[in-house]
Each structure stands twice: as structure tokens, then as C-alpha cells.
Design a protein around this motif. Structure first.
Motif, PDB file in Angstrom:
ATOM      1  N   THR A  37       1.234  -5.282  -2.567  1.00 39.53           N
ATOM      2  CA  THR A  37       0.643  -4.513  -2.808  1.00 39.53           C
ATOM      3  C   THR A  37      -0.464  -3.232  -1.980  1.00 39.53           C
ATOM      4  OG1 THR A  37      -0.245  -4.812  -4.762  1.00 39.53           O
ATOM      5  CG2 THR A  37       2.034  -4.220  -5.434  1.00 39.53           C
ATOM      6  N   TYR A  38      -1.477  -4.130  -0.888  1.00 42.63           N
ATOM      7  CA  TYR A  38      -2.817  -3.739  -0.542  1.00 42.63           C
ATOM      8  C   TYR A  38      -2.615  -2.885   0.417  1.00 42.63           C
ATOM      9  CZ  TYR A  38      -6.730  -4.482   2.817  1.00 42.63           C
ATOM     10  OH  TYR A  38      -7.885  -3.702   3.120  1.00 42.63           O
ATOM     11  N   ARG A  39      -1.044  -3.537   1.389  1.00 43.06           N
ATOM     12  CA  ARG A  39      -0.777  -2.376   2.188  1.00 43.06           C
ATOM     13  C   ARG A  39       0.575  -1.519   1.605  1.00 43.06           C
ATOM     14  NH1 ARG A  39      -1.101  -4.933   7.300  1.00 43.06           N
ATOM     15  NH2 ARG A  39       0.803  -4.072   7.759  1.00 43.06           N
ATOM     16  N   TYR A  40       1.264  -1.798   1.280  1.00 40.06           N
ATOM     17  CA  TYR A  40       2.129  -0.987   0.901  1.00 40.06           C
ATOM     18  C   TYR A  40       2.632  -0.340  -0.569  1.00 40.06           C
ATOM     19  CZ  TYR A  40       3.516  -3.565   4.904  1.00 40.06           C
ATOM     20  OH  TYR A  40       3.840  -4.676   5.494  1.00 40.06           O
ATOM     21  N   SER A  41       2.599   0.838  -0.621  1.00 38.36           N
ATOM     22  CA  SER A  41       3.376   1.755  -1.724  1.00 38.36           C
ATOM     23  C   SER A  41       4.655   2.743  -1.672  1.00 38.36           C
ATOM     24  CB  SER A  41       2.296   2.816  -3.005  1.00 38.36           C
ATOM     25  OG  SER A  41       1.873   3.730  -1.368  1.00 38.36           O
TER      26      SER A  41
END
Length: 452
Positions: free
Chosen positions: A443-447
Motif C-alpha cells: 500500500t506504500y506504492r499502490y492504490s
């Protein structure tokens, strides 16, 4: 770690094995390496039906070199497979002959013949939301002890050995969670050292993408020259004594080349010559895909959907699952790796996992400067549909690729019941599952987009 249990004697192999040729089966089994060699287990040659000379090799078949290490003793349960009809979509042969789960057990043994396979343990709750409608297999969270150690070692390598990134990139490096990624993708790796083989290569490949192509100063202009020179860190230049020192010095001139050189040096210490050459080939494929995407960027052209998918077959994750046997501590012999059916399985796995990246990184790429090509963007423009419909169509494309991967892998497992083939297919399937898990939970990189 204790050696795997010895294989029980098998009186027969599936009828499909006779079509493969006893000579090829015996030759492959005799040359197969396995985890017992790495962990001190006793060598053991699995029995095969009939003498090798009973079946002549196919015309033009190459004669393989003598065995370098003992064969994979993995016992396989072939009950019920001999008369399998053409595989249906989503058939997974117990997720491509999955072995028992848990640290140190995956990939070592399958359920002995006659025993029903135990259902896999349900995974614990994980972060992130999977894409609605996406076909995937949930997996347990990667072993935290291994994750922590791999993360520590890879950061030390990046900072101290290859001087990979400046201080202000540290948060991004940590947020990538590469240790968790690689531990999840290689559940049968016998040691941290084996996991580090894959982890260094993954970080090096991402450095080339960032520095040369995309986020951190990359540009399509002059990309071919940069990639060619970087590739010589993987596939050494053979030149004259006068010019060799200049080439050798160039391997330290920028972060991507330093990373490639170091990662490849570690890799070849554990890989056979055939495995190393296989990786070089797949890295050349990757670089060719980078160049196609760069050409479209220079021309300001959105390709047709089929053209984009062709590019993605090259610019994709293929170099990662293709080394699953090296990371697992054994070898899939070159003639079995090169068979068209195996090449199709590997290509489909690479294509499906790369579309996963397109889907999970969609909002991240839309928010970045410039125009980023991904499958939903290409479908929206070329098929004149809304962003939402294009995204949902891309999910369907991924699902079709996944079903094809599983069907082809299941068919190959039946037609080629060689222990190393079975284990390699399990390793590729594990990589596919681990790749999705990392994308879903990072979830740091993608949503996800708000399309549901």
C-alpha cells in the motif's frame, strides 16, 4: 535443515510419459540437481520404467553432458493424471502440484501416492484490497524472519557494495519492500543466500528501469546505448587487451552498471553455465522490450492493444520466474527448459504477472508526470472506451492469461512427469502467486482506482 524423505519406488509412470521418450526422461533425471545437494542430503537416482535404451532419442536430439550433481528426489503423486483429458480453464492440479506449506518444506515433497492432499492453510489477513474480479490465489504472509534478514542484507548491498542510490531515495527503497517480495515469491529457497540471488537481480533490474527509462532521470533518448553498455555487465565483452581495461572501468561508471555487475557475479557463483546463459537471454528480451516502449514514447504513439501485449511479453517479469530453479538450489536441464511447452508456460506466467503490475500501478502512473503506457490506457485509447471499461477489460485479459498459464502448466505436468519439471512448475506458480500478493499488499506504492 534435514534432507528430504527418500522417494518411494514407483512401478509405473503415466501413459503420457511414453510419448515423451524414456531416453529423455532418464537423461533429464540423471542430470537434475536438487536441494539435497545444497543441504547435504544423500544423492538418489529415482527409478524410471524400463532401460533408457528401450526408446531411441528423438531425431536430432542433443546429447547432454554428464551429471554434475544428484537428481531431485521429490516424490510425486501421479494418481489420476494418466488419463486426464484436455485441461479446462482454471485447472491447477492442486495449484500445479503444490507441496506442503511452511518454512523449509515447500518444494521438497508432495503428498505420497495414495494419500489425499491436505487443503492449504487459509492465509492470514493481509493489507491491501485485491482488485475486484481479478483471478488470483491468496497466499500466506511471507516468513517475517526471512523478510527481515533479506531486507537487511539487500540494503547493505545497495548502500555499501554498489552505491546504488542517494540518501533521499531511502524511503522509496524501503517502501519497495523487496525483501518481502522475494521471500513471498520463492517459498522453496533453501537459505537466505539463495533468496539474495533473486533479490539483488530484482533491485538491479529496477535500478536500470528507474535511472535509464522512467522515474529518476530516465529518457527514451539514447536508451539503446545505455542498455547495450549495461548489458555487457551481464554478458561480458570479449575484446582486445588494449580496450578491455576501458570496458572494465565502465562497469563502475553508474549505479545500474554497478548493480548489474555485482548481482550477476553473485548469480554465476550459484548457477550452472546453462542457467546463467538462460538469464542473459531473458535480460536481452527485457531490454528489447524497453526499447520498443521508448520508441513509442519518442514517436508519441499509442500502440495497438496486440502490439502493446507483444511489447509486454518482452518488457516483463520473465527474468524473475525463469531463475526459480537457481534460487531453489536445483537445475531444470537446458533441454527441458527449452521445450516449446515449457517456454509457453514461462511466457504466460511472465505476461500475467506483468499485467498485474499494470493494474495495481494504474493510479500511480496516472499521477506521475508524462504519459505512461499501461494496458488500461492503451485499451481506452485504441478501443474508444471509458477508463473504467478499459480497466475492467484489462482485468479480463489478465484472467485469460492466468487460465491459459494454469492449463498449459497442468498439461505439461502430465506429459512430462520428470521431478525437476514438476518442481520448476511449482516454483513458477509460487512466483505468480507471490507477485500478486506483493502488489496487493504494498500500500506504500499502490492504490486502486474507484471503478466499483
Amino acid at each position: 535443515m534435514p534432507a528430504p524423505d527418500p522417494s518411494p519406488a514407483q512401478s509405473t509412470l503415466p501413459e503420457a510419459a511414453s510419448r515423451f521418450g524414456a531416453h529423455v526422461l532418464a537423461d533429464a533425471a540423471a542430470r537434475a540437481c536438487d536441494i539435497a545437494a545444497a543441504t547435504g542430503g544423500p544423492p538418489r537416482v529415482p527409478s524410471l520404467p524400463g532401460p533408457p535404451e528401450a526408446a531411441a532419442p528423438p531425431a536430432g536430439a542433443a546429447v547432454s553432458p554428464p551429471a554434475l550433481s544428484p537428481p531431485d528426489p521429490t516424490p510425486l503423486d501421479f494418481s489420476g493424471l494418466a488419463h486426464t483429458e484436455a485441461p479446462l480453464p482454471a485447472v491447477d492440479l492442486a495449484r500445479i502440484l503444490r507441496g506442503p506449506s511452511g518454512l523449509g518444506t515447500a518444494g521438497l515433497r508432495l503428498t505420497p501416492p495414495g494419500e489425499p492432499a491436505a487443503p492449504p492453510e487459509p492465509p492470514a489477513a493481509v493489507e491491501g484490497t485485491p482488485i475486484p474480479g481479478l483471478y488470483f490465489h491468496p497466499v500466506p504472509e511471507p516468513d517475517p524472519v526471512r523478510v527481515e534478514e533479506v531486507s537487511r542484507r539487500i540494503k547493505s548491498w545497495a548502500l555499501d557494495e554498489v552505491d546504488l542510490y542517494p540518501d533521499d531515495w531511502e524511503e522509496q527503497f524501503d517502501g519497495f519492500s523487496v525483501g518481502r517480495y522475494m521471500v513471498g515469491c520463492h517459498p522453496d529457497a533453501p537459505s537466505i543466500d539463495h533468496l539474495m540471488i533473486a533479490t539483488r537481480l530484482m533491485v538491479a533490474e529496477n535500478a536500470v528501469d528507474d535511472y535509464y527509462c522512467e522515474d529518476h532521470g530516465g529518457s527514451p533518448v539514447g536508451l539503446g546505448e545505455r542498455l547495450l553498455l549495461a548489458h555487457t555487465a551481464l554478458d561480458p565483452l570479449h575484446t582486445t587487451k588494449e580496450y578491455e581495461p576501458q570496458w572494465a572501468q565502465s562497469l563502475h561508471s553508474d549505479a545500474p552498471r554497478r548493480a548489474y555487475r555485482s548481482a550477476m557475479e553473485y548469480f554465476v557463483r550459484s548457477a550452472s553455465a546453462s542457467q546463467a546463459d538462460r538469464l542473459r537471454h531473458d535480460m536481452a528480451r527485457l531490454h528489447m522490450g524497453y526499447l520498443a516502449e521508448a520508441a513509442w514514447a519518442q514517436l508519441d504513439r499509442v500502440p495497438e492493444v496486440w502490439e502493446y501485449l507483444a511489447m509486454r511479453q518482452f518488457n516483463n517479469f520473465r527474468p524473475c520466474p525463469t531463475i526459480t530453479d537457481t534460487v531453489g538450489g536445483y537445475e531444470l536441464p537446458a533441454d527441458l527448459h527449452a521445450r516449446p511447452a515449457m517456454q509457453r508456460v514461462i511466457a504466460l506466467a511472465g505476461n500475467a504477472t506483468t499485467i498485474v503490475n499494470d493494474l495495481y500501478s494504474y493510479t500511480k502512473e496516472l499521477a506521475a508526470p508524462g504519459k505512461h503506457l499501461n494496458l488500461p490506457v492503451v485499451i481506452a485509447e485504441r478501443e474508444d472506451v471509458s477508463e473504467r471499461d478499459a480497466y475492467l477489460k484489462a482485468v479480463e485479459v489478465h484472467n485469460d492469461l492466468m487460465h491459459a498459464f494454469e492449463s498449459e502448466a497442468a498439461a505439461l505436468a502430465v506429459d512430462c512427469p520428470v521431478p525437476t519439471v514438476q518442481r520448476f512448475l511449482r516454483g513458477v506458480a509460487a512466483w505468480v502467486d507471490g507477485n500478486h500478493h506483493w502488489h496487493q499488499t504494498n500500500t506504500y506504492r499502490y492504490s486502486l482506482p474507484d471503478f466499483w
